[in-house]
Design a protein around this motif. Structure first.
Motif, PDB file in Angstrom:
ATOM      1  N   TRP A  92       0.801  -1.220   0.000  1.00 47.91           N
ATOM      2  CA  TRP A  92       0.000   0.000   0.000  1.00 47.91           C
ATOM      3  C   TRP A  92       0.837   1.276   0.000  1.00 47.91           C
ATOM      4  CZ3 TRP A  92      -5.296   0.128  -0.401  1.00 47.91           C
ATOM      5  CH2 TRP A  92      -5.931  -1.118  -0.363  1.00 47.91           C
ATOM      6  N   TYR A  93       2.105   1.213   0.333  1.00 45.83           N
ATOM      7  CA  TYR A  93       3.022   2.354   0.339  1.00 45.83           C
ATOM      8  C   TYR A  93       2.550   3.481   1.256  1.00 45.83           C
ATOM      9  CZ  TYR A  93       4.490  -0.283  -3.687  1.00 45.83           C
ATOM     10  OH  TYR A  93       4.873  -1.311  -4.512  1.00 45.83           O
TER      11      TYR A  93
ATOM     12  N   TYR B  81     -10.044   2.590   1.009  1.00 41.89           N
ATOM     13  CA  TYR B  81      -9.851   1.153   0.758  1.00 41.89           C
ATOM     14  C   TYR B  81      -9.288   0.486   2.014  1.00 41.89           C
ATOM     15  CZ  TYR B  81     -10.453   0.591  -4.372  1.00 41.89           C
ATOM     16  OH  TYR B  81     -10.942   0.482  -5.647  1.00 41.89           O
ATOM     17  N   LEU B  82      -8.279   1.111   2.614  1.00 41.39           N
ATOM     18  CA  LEU B  82      -7.673   0.549   3.823  1.00 41.39           C
ATOM     19  C   LEU B  82      -8.658   0.544   4.991  1.00 41.39           C
ATOM     20  CD1 LEU B  82      -3.996   1.836   3.809  1.00 41.39           C
ATOM     21  CD2 LEU B  82      -4.754  -0.533   3.965  1.00 41.39           C
ATOM     22  N   TYR B  83      -9.467   1.569   5.086  1.00 40.78           N
ATOM     23  CA  TYR B  83     -10.485   1.609   6.128  1.00 40.78           C
ATOM     24  C   TYR B  83     -11.447   0.428   5.969  1.00 40.78           C
ATOM     25  CZ  TYR B  83     -14.571   3.204   8.779  1.00 40.78           C
ATOM     26  OH  TYR B  83     -15.624   3.283   9.646  1.00 40.78           O
ATOM     27  N   ASP B  84     -11.864   0.163   4.739  1.00 39.30           N
ATOM     28  CA  ASP B  84     -12.733  -0.989   4.486  1.00 39.30           C
ATOM     29  C   ASP B  84     -12.032  -2.299   4.840  1.00 39.30           C
ATOM     30  OD1 ASP B  84     -14.775   0.678   3.649  1.00 39.30           O
ATOM     31  OD2 ASP B  84     -14.355   0.394   1.495  1.00 39.30           O
ATOM     32  N   ALA B  85     -10.740  -2.403   4.489  1.00 37.23           N
ATOM     33  CA  ALA B  85      -9.975  -3.615   4.829  1.00 37.23           C
ATOM     34  C   ALA B  85      -9.849  -3.759   6.348  1.00 37.23           C
ATOM     35  CB  ALA B  85      -8.592  -3.559   4.186  1.00 37.23           C
ATOM     36  N   TYR B  86      -9.654  -2.650   7.038  1.00 38.01           N
ATOM     37  CA  TYR B  86      -9.570  -2.652   8.494  1.00 38.01           C
ATOM     38  C   TYR B  86     -10.885  -3.132   9.108  1.00 38.01           C
ATOM     39  CZ  TYR B  86      -9.340  -0.742  13.251  1.00 38.01           C
ATOM     40  OH  TYR B  86      -9.376  -0.586  14.608  1.00 38.01           O
ATOM     41  N   ARG B  87     -11.993  -2.596   8.627  1.00 39.64           N
ATOM     42  CA  ARG B  87     -13.309  -3.030   9.123  1.00 39.64           C
ATOM     43  C   ARG B  87     -13.545  -4.509   8.825  1.00 39.64           C
ATOM     44  NH1 ARG B  87     -17.486   1.050   6.850  1.00 39.64           N
ATOM     45  NH2 ARG B  87     -18.558  -0.931   6.736  1.00 39.64           N
TER      46      ARG B  87
ATOM     47  N   GLU C 191      -3.152   0.306  14.932  1.00 43.10           N
ATOM     48  CA  GLU C 191      -1.864   0.403  14.240  1.00 43.10           C
ATOM     49  C   GLU C 191      -1.242  -0.977  14.000  1.00 43.10           C
ATOM     50  OE1 GLU C 191       2.380   2.766  14.584  1.00 43.10           O
ATOM     51  OE2 GLU C 191       0.633   3.563  15.643  1.00 43.10           O
ATOM     52  N   LEU C 192      -1.356  -1.875  14.973  1.00 46.51           N
ATOM     53  CA  LEU C 192      -0.820  -3.234  14.783  1.00 46.51           C
ATOM     54  C   LEU C 192      -1.579  -3.991  13.691  1.00 46.51           C
ATOM     55  CD1 LEU C 192      -0.016  -4.383  18.429  1.00 46.51           C
ATOM     56  CD2 LEU C 192       1.600  -3.855  16.587  1.00 46.51           C
ATOM     57  N   ILE C 193      -2.872  -3.812  13.631  1.00 42.05           N
ATOM     58  CA  ILE C 193      -3.652  -4.441  12.557  1.00 42.05           C
ATOM     59  C   ILE C 193      -3.224  -3.863  11.216  1.00 42.05           C
ATOM     60  CG2 ILE C 193      -5.967  -4.660  11.566  1.00 42.05           C
ATOM     61  CD1 ILE C 193      -7.009  -4.661  14.516  1.00 42.05           C
ATOM     62  N   LEU C 194      -3.057  -2.558  11.170  1.00 38.30           N
ATOM     63  CA  LEU C 194      -2.673  -1.910   9.918  1.00 38.30           C
ATOM     64  C   LEU C 194      -1.254  -2.267   9.492  1.00 38.30           C
ATOM     65  CD1 LEU C 194      -4.514   1.443  10.453  1.00 38.30           C
ATOM     66  CD2 LEU C 194      -4.917  -0.179   8.593  1.00 38.30           C
ATOM     67  N   GLU C 195      -0.388  -2.597  10.437  1.00 42.13           N
ATOM     68  CA  GLU C 195       0.949  -3.068  10.059  1.00 42.13           C
ATOM     69  C   GLU C 195       0.842  -4.299   9.165  1.00 42.13           C
ATOM     70  OE1 GLU C 195       3.591  -3.661  13.370  1.00 42.13           O
ATOM     71  OE2 GLU C 195       3.599  -1.526  13.874  1.00 42.13           O
ATOM     72  N   GLN C 196      -0.108  -5.146   9.463  1.00 43.94           N
ATOM     73  CA  GLN C 196      -0.334  -6.336   8.632  1.00 43.94           C
ATOM     74  C   GLN C 196      -0.959  -5.947   7.294  1.00 43.94           C
ATOM     75  OE1 GLN C 196      -2.476  -9.478  10.758  1.00 43.94           O
ATOM     76  NE2 GLN C 196      -1.786  -8.568  12.672  1.00 43.94           N
ATOM     77  N   LEU C 197      -1.955  -5.083   7.346  1.00 44.83           N
ATOM     78  CA  LEU C 197      -2.712  -4.749   6.136  1.00 44.83           C
ATOM     79  C   LEU C 197      -1.888  -3.977   5.106  1.00 44.83           C
ATOM     80  CD1 LEU C 197      -6.180  -3.793   7.681  1.00 44.83           C
ATOM     81  CD2 LEU C 197      -5.488  -5.959   6.624  1.00 44.83           C
ATOM     82  N   VAL C 198      -1.065  -3.029   5.548  1.00 45.32           N
ATOM     83  CA  VAL C 198      -0.331  -2.202   4.580  1.00 45.32           C
ATOM     84  C   VAL C 198       0.752  -2.979   3.845  1.00 45.32           C
ATOM     85  CG1 VAL C 198      -0.830  -0.025   5.756  1.00 45.32           C
ATOM     86  CG2 VAL C 198       1.302  -1.238   6.277  1.00 45.32           C
TER      87      VAL C 198
ATOM     88  N   ALA D  93      -1.541   5.544   8.292  1.00 51.57           N
ATOM     89  CA  ALA D  93      -2.846   4.949   7.988  1.00 51.57           C
ATOM     90  C   ALA D  93      -3.737   4.965   9.223  1.00 51.57           C
ATOM     91  CB  ALA D  93      -2.667   3.524   7.465  1.00 51.57           C
ATOM     92  N   SER D  94      -3.181   4.650  10.378  1.00 50.95           N
ATOM     93  CA  SER D  94      -3.952   4.635  11.615  1.00 50.95           C
ATOM     94  C   SER D  94      -4.488   6.026  11.950  1.00 50.95           C
ATOM     95  CB  SER D  94      -3.088   4.108  12.758  1.00 50.95           C
ATOM     96  OG  SER D  94      -3.808   4.111  13.966  1.00 50.95           O
ATOM     97  N   LEU D  95      -3.649   7.028  11.797  1.00 48.74           N
ATOM     98  CA  LEU D  95      -4.084   8.403  12.072  1.00 48.74           C
ATOM     99  C   LEU D  95      -5.211   8.822  11.122  1.00 48.74           C
ATOM    100  CD1 LEU D  95      -0.608  10.079  12.670  1.00 48.74           C
ATOM    101  CD2 LEU D  95      -2.364   9.606  14.390  1.00 48.74           C
TER     102      LEU D  95
END
Length: 137
Positions: A45-46, A78-84, A98-105, A52-54
């Motif tokens: 996702w770059y 898109y990332l927000y949808d992936a997070y949900r 932030e830890l979840i987003l570390e995986q997603l990004v 992304a968390s902020l």
């Protein structure tokens, strides 16, 4: 990784996709080839998990993302949808956003979130850099 380092990585990855595209397709111009390359899946996702968390926090508190360009806004939605989706798939998850987003990004993205003009600019720059590197060898 810093967002500036991620942008450099994005530029190199976009150029690699562009070069691969040239070997498999016929394009009338560099702009057409760059546009094709930017629409291909991206390896990641770059964006940093912290950024992304902020930004997702801003979405969750109904704050505006108007200061982001349209491609950056699209990427964060898109990332927000992936997070949900992650939270739905993992009920009771106690990891921080932030830890979840570390995986997603780090996961592949549906495409490179850059405009056609920016993609062309990146590819021209990266092509010149590749030519310079080849001349030095």
């Amino acid at each position: 990784m810093k967002d500036t380092d991620l942008k450099r990585q994005r530029d190199r990855d976009l150029y690699k996709v562009y070069v691969r595209s040239l070997s498999t397709g016929h394009f009338a111009s560099i702009g057409e080839a760059a546009d094709h390359a930017r629409r291909q899946p991206a390896p990641q996702w770059y964006i940093s998990a912290r950024t992304a968390s902020l930004l997702i926090g801003r979405i969750m508190t109904h704050q505006s993302l108007i200061n982001l360009n349209s491609n950056s806004r699209q990427r964060i939605w898109y990332l927000y949808d992936a997070y949900r989706d992650y939270l739905k798939a993992h009920p009771g998850c106690t990891l921080s956003r932030e830890l979840i987003l570390e995986q997603l990004v780090e996961m592949p993205a549906p495409h490179f979130f850059v405009s056609a003009g920016r993609a062309k600019h990146i590819i021209i720059y990266e092509r010149r850099a590749a030519i310079k590197r080849m001349r030095r060898q």
